[in-house]
Design a protein around this motif. Structure first.
Motif, mmCIF file in Angstrom:
data_model
loop_
_atom_site.group_PDB
_atom_site.id
_atom_site.type_symbol
_atom_site.label_atom_id
_atom_site.label_comp_id
_atom_site.label_asym_id
_atom_site.label_seq_id
_atom_site.Cartn_x
_atom_site.Cartn_y
_atom_site.Cartn_z
ATOM 1 N N TRP A 118 0.845 -1.205 0.000
ATOM 2 C CA TRP A 118 0.000 0.000 0.000
ATOM 3 C C TRP A 118 0.872 1.244 0.000
ATOM 4 C CZ3 TRP A 118 -1.209 4.557 2.222
ATOM 5 C CH2 TRP A 118 -2.465 5.105 1.941
ATOM 6 N N GLY A 119 1.933 1.220 0.796
ATOM 7 C CA GLY A 119 2.802 2.386 0.880
ATOM 8 C C GLY A 119 3.459 2.730 -0.440
ATOM 9 N N ARG A 120 3.774 1.722 -1.249
ATOM 10 C CA ARG A 120 4.390 1.978 -2.548
ATOM 11 C C ARG A 120 3.449 2.747 -3.473
ATOM 12 N NH1 ARG A 120 5.896 -3.730 -2.587
ATOM 13 N NH2 ARG A 120 8.013 -3.990 -1.751
ATOM 14 N N GLN A 121 2.157 2.656 -3.190
ATOM 15 C CA GLN A 121 1.169 3.335 -4.026
ATOM 16 C C GLN A 121 0.570 4.538 -3.302
ATOM 17 O OE1 GLN A 121 -1.622 0.506 -5.932
ATOM 18 N NE2 GLN A 121 -0.425 -1.101 -4.964
ATOM 19 N N ALA A 122 1.297 5.080 -2.333
ATOM 20 C CA ALA A 122 0.760 6.178 -1.524
ATOM 21 C C ALA A 122 0.377 7.379 -2.372
ATOM 22 C CB ALA A 122 1.775 6.590 -0.464
#
Length: 225
Positions: A118-122
Motif C-alpha cells: 500500500w505504501g508503494r502506491q501512496a
C-alpha cells in the motif's frame, strides 16, 4: 451518483422518503400528478420534494415515451443504486480482516508486506517522485503520516533519526491486534520510502514505546538491522 458537492446523497426524511419509496416500487416512471394522487398530497408538495431528491441524486428525470399533442408531463424515476447515504462500518471490516490475518501462525511477514504494498502506491494517480536526501524523505514521510492521521513528529535521539506517532487512527484494533496492525504501519512507511527511492528506511517500529507514543526508527538504506 453523488451530489454536486461530491458528497454521498443525504438520507431523505419524512414525506420525501415516501415519494422516494413510491418511485422505487413503481415499475415505470411516474408524473408529479400520479405521485400526488398516490400519496394524497398536493402536486406542489411533490414538486418540492422531487427537487431535493433530484439534487441529492436519489431521483432522475426521464424522457416521456408517449407522443401526442400538448406538452408531455415530466416523468420521474428512482435512481437504481444502493443507498449511498447509509451508515458505514469500516471498523467491522477491518476487524474481520485483521482477525483473519492474525490466525496465521506468523502474521508479521504478511502484515508488513501488505503495508509495504500500500505504501508503494501512496501517491495514487501519479508516478512517485524520488527524493534527493534523507531530510527530504523524512519530511515527506511525516507529511504522508499526518494526512493519514498519525500526528507524527520528527525526533532525534543519540544521533538517530526517529518519527514519533502521537495518534493511531486504528487504536482499538492496534490494542487488540497489534501483531497485525503495527507491522502493517511499519510496512506502509517502508513501502512509501521505497517508492520515493529514499536513501533511508524505517527498520523498526516500537509500538507504544510510551503510553502516548509509537516510535519509528529511521536508518540509512542497507544499514537496517
Amino acid at each position: 451518483m453523488t451530489s454536486p458537492a461530491g458528497k454521498p446523497p443525504a438520507q431523505p426524511a419524512g414525506r420525501r422518503r415516501e415519494v422516494l419509496r413510491l418511485l422505487r416500487s413503481s415499475p415505470a416512471p411516474m408524473s408529479i400528478l400520479a405521485i400526488a394522487d398516490a400519496l394524497r398530497v398536493h402536486p406542489n408538495t411533490v414538486r418540492f420534494h422531487l427537487g431535493t431528491l433530484l439534487t441529492d441524486g436519489h431521483v432522475e428525470q426521464v424522457e416521456q415515451g408517449r407522443k401526442g399533442p400538448g406538452r408531455p408531463p415530466l416523468m420521474f424515476a428512482a435512481v437504481r443504486q444502493m443507498d449511498r447515504g447509509g451508515t458505514r462500518h469500516y471498523r467491522v471490516l477491518a476487524e474481520i480482516l485483521a482477525a483473519a490475518l492474525a490466525a496465521e501462525r506468523n502474521p508479521r511477514p504478511k502484515a508488513v508486506a501488505a503495508g509495504r504494498a500500500w505504501g508503494r502506491q501512496a501517491e495514487r494517480g501519479s508516478p512517485p517522485t524520488p527524493v534527493a536526501s534523507a531530510g527530504e524523505a523524512i519530511d515527506r514521510l511525516i507529511e504522508m503520516l499526518d494526512d493519514l492521521g498519525f500526528a507524527p513528529e520528527r525526533r532525534t535521539a543519540k544521533g538517530e533519526q526517529q518519527v514519533g506517532l502521537r495518534h493511531c487512527p486504528f487504536l482499538e484494533l492496534a490494542e487488540t491486534r497489534g501483531a497485525v496492525v503495527c507491522p502493517i504501519h511499519l510496512g506502509l512507511m517502508q513501502g512509501a520510502l521505497e517508492a520515493w527511492a529514499a536513501p533511508v528506511s524505517v527498520d523498526r517500529l516500537d509500538a507504544f514505546a510510551e503510553p502516548d507514543l509509537c516510535l519509528a526508527h529511521v536508518s540509512a538504506v542497507g544499514a537496517a538491522g
